[in-house]
Design an enzyme around this catalytic site. Structure first.
Site, PDB file in Angstrom:
ATOM      1  N   HIS A  17      74.151 -41.529  -3.223  1.00 26.10           N
ATOM      2  CA  HIS A  17      73.429 -42.522  -4.020  1.00 26.10           C
ATOM      3  C   HIS A  17      74.179 -42.813  -5.316  1.00 26.10           C
ATOM      4  CE1 HIS A  17      69.570 -40.850  -2.012  1.00 26.10           C
ATOM      5  NE2 HIS A  17      69.784 -42.048  -1.479  1.00 26.10           N
ATOM      6  N   LYS A  41      53.089 -42.259   1.137  1.00 25.67           N
ATOM      7  CA  LYS A  41      54.151 -41.439   1.731  1.00 25.67           C
ATOM      8  C   LYS A  41      54.175 -40.081   1.052  1.00 25.67           C
ATOM      9  CE  LYS A  41      57.044 -44.786   3.797  1.00 25.67           C
ATOM     10  NZ  LYS A  41      58.366 -45.013   4.287  1.00 25.67           N
ATOM     11  N   ARG A  90      76.076 -46.592   5.655  1.00 21.71           N
ATOM     12  CA  ARG A  90      76.763 -45.417   6.180  1.00 21.71           C
ATOM     13  C   ARG A  90      77.356 -45.666   7.551  1.00 21.71           C
ATOM     14  NH1 ARG A  90      71.581 -41.880   4.879  1.00 21.71           N
ATOM     15  NH2 ARG A  90      70.862 -43.573   6.154  1.00 21.71           N
ATOM     16  N   SER A 127      69.116 -38.156   2.165  1.00 19.38           N
ATOM     17  CA  SER A 127      68.166 -37.258   1.497  1.00 19.38           C
ATOM     18  C   SER A 127      67.400 -36.408   2.494  1.00 19.38           C
ATOM     19  CB  SER A 127      67.185 -38.066   0.649  1.00 19.38           C
ATOM     20  OG  SER A 127      67.834 -38.697  -0.411  1.00 19.38           O
TER      21      SER A 127
END
Length: 164
Positions: A17, A41, A90, A127
């Protein structure tokens, strides 16, 4: 002023990040790291904790600020005069999803999405993987800032001893 946003949940912030934020800060006059706040969440760290960690991680970049947002990212962009969304990619699978999101965002607001490929050393980093590996005692200290690693270890230890 060329202003961009780097959105995410950042639970926790990783070196990947930070790499994207650093690179975005070289391209734009101002970069807002926008922490998504979704109370439905279940996150490991609270929104305030994630914002504080990002503020500390982004201290070396004078043109970067951190903020939280709820709701649509495009609404946040309009409210803050932001016309560019920076997203790290990614893999090809990221591109498929992010392209759809970019097109949806462009249909909702005057905003362009800029895709930045991750640096090779972070191409696998997420993460969720950091949390999973750390949960089972793996060493993730090379993947996240030191102070984030300390907070992660402490939080996981708290959860391990909490019977609820």
């Amino acid at each position: 002023m060329r202003r961009a946003v780097c959105p995410g949940s950042f639970d926790p912030v990783t070196n990947g990040h930070i790499d994207i934020v650093q690179r975005a800060s070289a391209l734009f006059d101002e970069v807002v790291v926008a922490v998504g706040v979704n109370k439905s969440k279940n996150r490991l760290f609270t929104a305030d904790e994630r914002i504080a960690m990002l503020e500390r991680a982004c201290e070396p970049f004078p043109n970067v600020r951190v903020d939280g947002f709820t709701g649509l990212l495009t609404t946040f962009c309009e409210a803050n005069g932001i016309h560019a969304i920076v997203k790290g990619l990614r893999a090809v699978s990221d591109f498929d999803y992010e392209l759809q999101m970019a097109q949806m965002n462009a249909s909702l607001a005057d905003v362009e999405t800029v895709f930045v490929p991750t640096s090779p050393e972070y191409s696998f980093l997420a993460s969720s993987l950091v949390k999973e590996v750390a949960t089972f005692g793996g060493d993730v200290s090379g993947l996240i800032p030191g102070f984030v690693n300390t907070a992660l270890i402490e939080r996981l230890a708290e959860r391990a001893t909490d019977p609820t």
